[in-house]
Design a protein around this motif. Structure first.
Motif, PDB file in Angstrom:
ATOM      1  N   LEU A  73       0.862  -1.180   0.000  1.00 48.73           N
ATOM      2  CA  LEU A  73       0.000   0.000   0.000  1.00 48.73           C
ATOM      3  C   LEU A  73       0.897   1.228   0.000  1.00 48.73           C
ATOM      4  N   LYS A  74       0.822   2.020  -1.058  1.00 48.42           N
ATOM      5  CA  LYS A  74       1.600   3.249  -1.162  1.00 48.42           C
ATOM      6  C   LYS A  74       0.726   4.412  -0.700  1.00 48.42           C
ATOM      7  N   VAL A  75       1.159   5.074   0.367  1.00 47.82           N
ATOM      8  CA  VAL A  75       0.421   6.213   0.907  1.00 47.82           C
ATOM      9  C   VAL A  75       1.167   7.489   0.555  1.00 47.82           C
ATOM     10  N   LEU A  76       0.580   8.302  -0.312  1.00 50.96           N
ATOM     11  CA  LEU A  76       1.199   9.566  -0.704  1.00 50.96           C
ATOM     12  C   LEU A  76       0.764  10.620   0.306  1.00 50.96           C
ATOM     13  N   ASN A  77       1.635  10.847   1.278  1.00 43.36           N
ATOM     14  CA  ASN A  77       1.319  11.769   2.362  1.00 43.36           C
ATOM     15  C   ASN A  77       1.680  13.207   1.978  1.00 43.36           C
ATOM     16  N   LYS A  78       1.131  14.158   2.718  1.00 42.94           N
ATOM     17  CA  LYS A  78       1.343  15.588   2.462  1.00 42.94           C
ATOM     18  C   LYS A  78       0.814  15.993   1.092  1.00 42.94           C
ATOM     19  N   GLN A  79      -0.278  15.345   0.659  1.00 40.49           N
ATOM     20  CA  GLN A  79      -0.813  15.662  -0.663  1.00 40.49           C
ATOM     21  C   GLN A  79      -1.328  17.090  -0.751  1.00 40.49           C
ATOM     22  N   ASP A  80      -1.623  17.705   0.390  1.00 41.40           N
ATOM     23  CA  ASP A  80      -2.066  19.101   0.373  1.00 41.40           C
ATOM     24  C   ASP A  80      -0.938  20.057   0.003  1.00 41.40           C
ATOM     25  N   LEU A  81       0.328  19.581   0.053  1.00 44.23           N
ATOM     26  CA  LEU A  81       1.471  20.399  -0.337  1.00 44.23           C
ATOM     27  C   LEU A  81       1.876  20.151  -1.787  1.00 44.23           C
ATOM     28  N   ALA A  82       1.325  19.111  -2.398  1.00 45.08           N
ATOM     29  CA  ALA A  82       1.723  18.701  -3.745  1.00 45.08           C
ATOM     30  C   ALA A  82       0.735  19.193  -4.795  1.00 45.08           C
ATOM     31  N   ALA A 113      -1.947  18.771  -7.207  1.00 43.79           N
ATOM     32  CA  ALA A 113      -3.010  17.755  -7.207  1.00 43.79           C
ATOM     33  C   ALA A 113      -3.037  16.954  -8.507  1.00 43.79           C
ATOM     34  N   ARG A 114      -2.789  17.604  -9.630  1.00 42.90           N
ATOM     35  CA  ARG A 114      -2.817  16.890 -10.918  1.00 42.90           C
ATOM     36  C   ARG A 114      -1.684  15.871 -10.993  1.00 42.90           C
ATOM     37  N   VAL A 115      -0.525  16.234 -10.490  1.00 37.46           N
ATOM     38  CA  VAL A 115       0.616  15.322 -10.520  1.00 37.46           C
ATOM     39  C   VAL A 115       0.406  14.171  -9.539  1.00 37.46           C
ATOM     40  N   THR A 116      -0.172  14.473  -8.377  1.00 37.06           N
ATOM     41  CA  THR A 116      -0.456  13.420  -7.398  1.00 37.06           C
ATOM     42  C   THR A 116      -1.377  12.366  -7.987  1.00 37.06           C
ATOM     43  N   GLU A 117      -2.389  12.791  -8.735  1.00 38.83           N
ATOM     44  CA  GLU A 117      -3.305  11.835  -9.354  1.00 38.83           C
ATOM     45  C   GLU A 117      -2.573  10.962 -10.361  1.00 38.83           C
ATOM     46  N   GLN A 118      -1.621  11.527 -11.092  1.00 34.83           N
ATOM     47  CA  GLN A 118      -0.817  10.730 -12.036  1.00 34.83           C
ATOM     48  C   GLN A 118      -0.032   9.652 -11.287  1.00 34.83           C
ATOM     49  N   TRP A 119       0.533  10.027 -10.141  1.00 31.97           N
ATOM     50  CA  TRP A 119       1.306   9.060  -9.358  1.00 31.97           C
ATOM     51  C   TRP A 119       0.413   7.971  -8.783  1.00 31.97           C
ATOM     52  N   LEU A 120      -0.768   8.325  -8.294  1.00 30.11           N
ATOM     53  CA  LEU A 120      -1.683   7.324  -7.749  1.00 30.11           C
ATOM     54  C   LEU A 120      -2.060   6.298  -8.816  1.00 30.11           C
ATOM     55  N   GLN A 121      -2.354   6.774 -10.015  1.00 34.71           N
ATOM     56  CA  GLN A 121      -2.699   5.863 -11.105  1.00 34.71           C
ATOM     57  C   GLN A 121      -1.503   5.007 -11.499  1.00 34.71           C
ATOM     58  N   TYR A 181       0.972   3.946  -9.552  1.00 34.48           N
ATOM     59  CA  TYR A 181       1.171   2.884  -8.567  1.00 34.48           C
ATOM     60  C   TYR A 181       0.074   1.824  -8.650  1.00 34.48           C
ATOM     61  N   ARG A 182      -1.163   2.250  -8.890  1.00 36.38           N
ATOM     62  CA  ARG A 182      -2.276   1.298  -8.929  1.00 36.38           C
ATOM     63  C   ARG A 182      -2.182   0.325 -10.094  1.00 36.38           C
ATOM     64  N   LYS A 183      -1.399   0.662 -11.103  1.00 38.38           N
ATOM     65  CA  LYS A 183      -1.202  -0.238 -12.237  1.00 38.38           C
ATOM     66  C   LYS A 183      -0.190  -1.335 -11.936  1.00 38.38           C
ATOM     67  N   GLN A 184       0.538  -1.199 -10.813  1.00 40.07           N
ATOM     68  CA  GLN A 184       1.544  -2.194 -10.456  1.00 40.07           C
ATOM     69  C   GLN A 184       0.877  -3.377  -9.746  1.00 40.07           C
ATOM     70  N   PRO A 185       1.310  -4.597 -10.026  1.00 41.02           N
ATOM     71  CA  PRO A 185       0.666  -5.787  -9.416  1.00 41.02           C
ATOM     72  C   PRO A 185       0.772  -5.792  -7.900  1.00 41.02           C
ATOM     73  N   GLY A 186      -0.315  -6.215  -7.252  1.00 36.63           N
ATOM     74  CA  GLY A 186      -0.318  -6.348  -5.805  1.00 36.63           C
ATOM     75  C   GLY A 186      -0.151  -5.041  -5.064  1.00 36.63           C
TER      76      GLY A 186
END
Length: 312
Positions: free
Chosen positions: A54-63, A65-73, A75-80
């Motif tokens: 489980l990858k938790v992107l913390n401090k997202q309020d400092l990042a 938002a558009r780039v954070t969504e790219q990173w979330l997607q 990571y979610r494409k990676q198996p398990g």
């Protein structure tokens, strides 16, 4: 200058994590949402290979938002792997973490088969603050300097979920130069291991490229196009009163101002890397490491040949 910081307590934490992982069902890795690639510990990835993550992107309020969504997607494409974003304003972080962990390990849970998770991350990424939020009270030390947590803690996240907290860890050798600078800019590296001016110049280069409007809004330096990074730093120093007798700019003071502003989010919501940027940096760094290893081996063989020639 290469950024490296791996004090003794981190090596101890690495060994303890290695021993703990055998009985762990899910590995939670907290990442800095402003630099997810740079803050992902390759040592943890190697030790926890095959474990649900489980990858938790913390401090997202400092990042950004558009780039954070790219990173979330990404990571979610990676198996398990599952990924979610958090920040200090999140009212129910425990619910999000519990739901994500149960999804990753559906066969675990209940009194007889409690779900065991471990939470890892780099120094100063906000693990202790999150744990205090999860428990509703202050049980973990927090601070703005890396290396506050020095030992493991066991916490009951729910009746059938055991969470093990670990100290913040970097890794023995940071091979991606941009990653080292980003880690230093975020506050994950001890001050004795970095040159703040050099770190700030690298930070300004990226901000001038990706966030020029935010840079000008904060420091009123005008259009930075055509300026060098050091010129922008001097302008900031002049604007903020970091001036020495004779009109010289106090570069150290100016560097501290920029670092503090970035870490506190005063420049704006900034992300220091895109997924594709990180992938390119990492690929180049690995190729460089392979080349260096080959060169070292060639040099070793050449020395051996010379020794044989002397003996003859």
């Amino acid at each position: 200058m290469a950024i490296q910081w791996f004090p003794g307590h981190m090596n101890k934490a690495k060994k303890e994590l290695e021993e703990r992982l055998g009985g762990i069902d899910v590995v939670i890795e907290m990442l800095d949402a402003r630099l997810p690639g740079s803050s992902a510990n390759p040592m943890i990835a190697r030790l926890a290979r095959g474990k649900p993550a489980l990858k938790v992107l913390n401090k997202q309020d400092l990042a950004d938002a558009r780039v954070t969504e790219q990173w979330l997607q990404w990571y979610r494409k990676q198996p398990g792997t599952q990924a979610l974003g958090l920040d200090a304003s999140d009212a129910a972080p425990a619910q999000k973490l519990v739901a994500a962990c149960r999804e990753l390990a559906p066969g675990r849970g209940g009194v007889e088969k409690p779900l065991r998770v471990v939470i890892c991350g780099i120094p100063n990424v906000g693990k202790s603050t999150l744990i205090n939020s999860l428990m509703g009270r202050r049980i973990a030390k927090t601070g703005n300097e890396p290396g506050i947590t020095k030992g493991q803690q066991r916490i009951m996240l729910a009746d059938d979920i055991e969470l093990f907290d670990t100290p913040g860890m970097l890794w023995p050798k940071i091979i991606v130069p941009q990653g080292g600078y980003n880690l230093a800019a975020s506050g994950a590296v001890g001050r004795n291991a970095l040159d703040e001016e050099e770190v700030v110049l690298e930070l300004l280069l990226y901000l001038m490229k990706r966030y020029p409007a935010e840079l000008d809004a904060r420091y009123k330096i005008g259009d930075s196009d055509g300026l060098q990074d050091w010129q922008v730093l001097e302008l900031i120093g002049k604007k903020r009163g970091a001036v020495l007798p004779g009109g010289r700019i106090n570069i150290q003071k100016a560097s501290e101002i920029v670092l503090t502003d970035f870490r506190d989010g005063n420049i704006g919501r900034i992300s220091l890397e895109l997924p594709e940027e990180w992938a390119a940096w990492e690929k180049a760094a690995k190729e460089h490491e392979v080349l260096r290893a080959a060169q070292k081996e060639d040099a070793r063989l050449e020395r051996e040949e010379k020794k044989k020639g002397v003996r003859r």
